[in-house]
Design a protein around this motif. Structure first.
Motif, mmCIF file in Angstrom:
data_model
loop_
_atom_site.group_PDB
_atom_site.id
_atom_site.type_symbol
_atom_site.label_atom_id
_atom_site.label_comp_id
_atom_site.label_asym_id
_atom_site.label_seq_id
_atom_site.Cartn_x
_atom_site.Cartn_y
_atom_site.Cartn_z
ATOM 1 N N HIS A 150 0.842 -1.189 0.000
ATOM 2 C CA HIS A 150 0.000 0.000 0.000
ATOM 3 C C HIS A 150 0.879 1.243 0.000
ATOM 4 O O HIS A 150 1.608 1.502 0.968
ATOM 5 N N VAL B 181 -5.940 -2.836 7.044
ATOM 6 C CA VAL B 181 -6.042 -3.682 5.846
ATOM 7 C C VAL B 181 -6.291 -5.129 6.224
ATOM 8 O O VAL B 181 -7.177 -5.788 5.673
ATOM 9 N N HIS B 182 -5.515 -5.639 7.171
ATOM 10 C CA HIS B 182 -5.610 -7.059 7.527
ATOM 11 C C HIS B 182 -6.954 -7.395 8.155
ATOM 12 O O HIS B 182 -7.585 -8.409 7.815
ATOM 13 N N ASP B 183 -7.422 -6.561 9.083
ATOM 14 C CA ASP B 183 -8.677 -6.845 9.792
ATOM 15 C C ASP B 183 -9.896 -6.208 9.141
ATOM 16 O O ASP B 183 -11.024 -6.455 9.576
ATOM 17 N N LYS B 184 -9.670 -5.376 8.114
ATOM 18 C CA LYS B 184 -10.766 -4.668 7.439
ATOM 19 C C LYS B 184 -11.611 -3.883 8.446
ATOM 20 O O LYS B 184 -12.839 -3.953 8.449
ATOM 21 N N PRO C 128 -10.324 1.378 5.996
ATOM 22 C CA PRO C 128 -9.999 0.636 4.773
ATOM 23 C C PRO C 128 -10.952 1.009 3.649
ATOM 24 O O PRO C 128 -12.133 1.275 3.883
ATOM 25 N N VAL D 106 -12.750 -0.591 1.035
ATOM 26 C CA VAL D 106 -13.140 -1.956 0.672
ATOM 27 C C VAL D 106 -14.011 -1.910 -0.578
ATOM 28 O O VAL D 106 -15.027 -1.217 -0.611
ATOM 29 N N GLY E 164 -14.804 -8.632 -1.186
ATOM 30 C CA GLY E 164 -14.532 -7.419 -0.435
ATOM 31 C C GLY E 164 -13.064 -7.063 -0.451
ATOM 32 O O GLY E 164 -12.429 -6.885 0.587
ATOM 33 N N ARG E 165 -12.492 -6.953 -1.645
ATOM 34 C CA ARG E 165 -11.065 -6.672 -1.784
ATOM 35 C C ARG E 165 -10.737 -5.296 -1.217
ATOM 36 O O ARG E 165 -11.434 -4.318 -1.484
ATOM 37 N N VAL E 166 -9.665 -5.212 -0.438
ATOM 38 C CA VAL E 166 -9.226 -3.938 0.119
ATOM 39 C C VAL E 166 -8.402 -3.205 -0.931
ATOM 40 O O VAL E 166 -7.314 -3.648 -1.306
ATOM 41 N N VAL F 118 -6.335 2.381 1.838
ATOM 42 C CA VAL F 118 -6.814 2.972 3.088
ATOM 43 C C VAL F 118 -6.923 4.481 2.928
ATOM 44 O O VAL F 118 -6.209 5.097 2.129
ATOM 45 N N SER G 179 -16.561 4.309 2.451
ATOM 46 C CA SER G 179 -17.346 3.374 1.642
ATOM 47 C C SER G 179 -17.713 3.993 0.304
ATOM 48 O O SER G 179 -17.610 3.355 -0.748
#
Length: 513
Positions: free
Chosen positions: A183, A209-212, A243, A245, A251-253, A256, A281
């Motif tokens: 990123h 990113v990891h935990d959304k 994030p 998303v 739900g690809r990130v 951020v 969003s």
């Protein structure tokens, strides 16, 4: 006597409670949020007392005015117009409503059913309702603003600009995932709109990113979750990160959205975070749509470029291949066809340039149709000659047969053209065709901005020299071409040809038409 501030359009009203000191500003945390570019984050204070309403400017950029006169502080009377920046409000008195006892709560009688009666809560305060309406209205405006922008770079600038207008932040950065999944910052701005480049705390980015999940840290240096050195080095006090998303089941990130404040701790709260999540969003949907639109435009350009040289069905297959437009290439077995007009130099001397262009365009159109009809690739036009090939970038087991059938079609199409041209007083044409089969280098030659797909090598040179040896109305093919055919047409052997670059004469065959 209670008072009320109402905008000139009447779409926003704020009730002033006695004893309440209210802050007017563009920040979400304002008691009276006014989302307008002429409003400062903390623009003015309004104090409603027993004896009336006082307003005080807080050093705003665009000033506070009462009945058109700029003020630092003033007492308002009912009917006065106070303007914060360029947004005017009118002060009015509100008659108090009589206090009525709440109606009794009666549970419905349902036979055989146990009803749990939820407690009746008090309705939210008018100011809270107005603030919520303002936020929803702002999100709608943000959505409209972002959907109008389809250029990815301009879209990111717009998102950053909205963040600086809406949130009480010193810095905003949008990071997007690159080809390796890292990123990287794409747009970074400070509160003055300058492109300030400083590192974003990776511990916060990785968690988002990891935990959304969206992250709020109102005292970043003391937050044990994010003990990275970059937070201390950048003097970050309060920060939020959400994030971006994308849609779809996975739900690809995409990246951020990061904002922070370096001037004070406890600058953001849960309400700010919720609004950032909603904002992110909308931003993610806009970014994804812009990326899709860009990819589609690129695919259209690639495909339209390919369709100049490839048969439409082959062009569609190539455009969908991720390796279709890469630089370089490889060696492949190909069938190469050259077709040349005989005596064209003498014919051209008697024609005007416009007639020549029209004449050749009509001829080339028919010849290329013959190539495409048999799944071939137009390599190039060279003067009055046509070069085509079968086998690159996508080949099939019957490439040699397709090339020969295309050559026969070209010979059959020419008499019909000659009949038409004869009726128009134009000269008639005759062509010779040569074909060869073998290994050649095939690939895109050029730069990323302009690629030319071609085949080069001895196989191509031999096909060109065989074509030069063909008589008018004659199709010649090499022995390598003959052996590559699955179902050869009627052929007759011709005397071998002495060709430049060949130590031994080359066996050739003529197609019987």
């Amino acid at each position: 006597m209670p008072y009320r501030l109402t905008t000139a359009t009447g779409d926003q009203t704020y009730d002033l409670r006695v004893g309440a000191l209210l802050v007017v500003g563009r920040a979400l945390t304002s008691d009276i949020p006014v989302f307008d570019p002429t409003i400062s984050r903390r623009h003015a204070e309004v104090l409603c007392g027993e004896s009336g309403v006082e307003v005080r400017d807080l050093g705003s950029s665009n000033g506070t005015f009462v009945n058109g006169a700029k003020i630092e502080s003033a007492r308002l009377s009912p009917g006065d117009v106070v303007a914060f920046g360029k947004v005017p409000f009118r002060l009015t008195e509100v008659s108090p409503l009589p206090t009525l006892p709440p109606p009794p709560v009666v549970a419905p009688r349902l036979s055989g059913t146990i009803v749990l009666q939820m407690p009746v809560g008090q309705p939210p305060a008018a100011a809270d309702q107005q603030k919520l309406a303002q936020k929803l209205s702002l999100l709608l405006e943000v959505s409209k603003g972002l959907t109008r922008t389809i250029d990815p770079a301009a879209l990111l600038e717009t998102i950053a600009g909205f963040c600086l207008q809406i949130f009480d932040v010193d810095y905003v950065s949008i990071l997007l995932a690159d080809e390796r999944g890292e990123h990287v910052p794409k747009v970074s701005r400070d509160r003055e709109g300058q492109a300030e480049q400083r590192s974003v705390p990776q511990s916060i980015v990785r968690t988002a990113v990891h935990d959304k999940v969206a992250i709020l840290s109102d005292n970043a240096p003391e937050d044990l979750r994010f003990g990275g050195q970059s937070i201390l080095m950048q003097r970050v006090r309060s920060t939020m990160c959400a994030p971006l998303v994308g849609g779809g089941n996975e739900g690809r990130v995409l990246g951020v959205l990061y904002v922070d404040n370096v001037t004070s701790t406890h600058r953001f709260d849960g309400e700010d975070l919720e609004f950032l999540i909603a904002f992110a969003s909308i931003a993610a949907a806009a970014i994804e749509n812009a990326q899709f639109a860009l990819a589609l435009r690129q695919q259209i350009v690639v495909r339209s470029n390919f369709e100049r040289y490839f048969a439409p069905t082959l062009a569609a297959r190539i455009a969908e291949s991720p390796e279709a437009v890469r630089l370089g290439g490889d060696k492949r077995p190909v069938a190469v066809l050259f077709s040349d007009i005989r005596g064209f130099t003498k014919l051209s001397e008697s024609m005007t340039p416009d007639d020549m262009a029209s004449f050749l365009s009509e001829y080339f159109t028919e010849m290329v149709d013959c190539v495409f009809r048999h799944g071939g690739t137009l390599d190039k036009f060279m003067g009055d000659a046509v070069m085509a090939q079968w086998g690159a970038p996508l080949g099939s087991g019957d490439d040699a047969d397709r090339a020969v059938h295309a050559a026969i079609d070209m010979m059959h199409a020419l008499p019909a053209l000659n009949v038409k041209w004869r009726g128009m007083g134009r000269p008639e044409l005759s062509i010779g065709i040569g074909l060869n089969y073998g290994e050649a280098f095939a690939g895109n030659i050029g730069s990323e901005r302009r690629l030319e797909f071609t085949v080069i090598g001895d196989t191509v040179n031999t096909a060109s020299r065989i074509c030069a040896a063909a008589e008018p109305g004659e199709i010649l093919l090499s022995d390598d071409m003959r052996r590559a055919l699955r179902a050869a047409p009627a052929l007759e052997e011709r005397p071998p040809l002495e060709l430049k670059g060949k130590a031994q004469p080359v066996p050739v065959y003529r197609v019987r038409l």
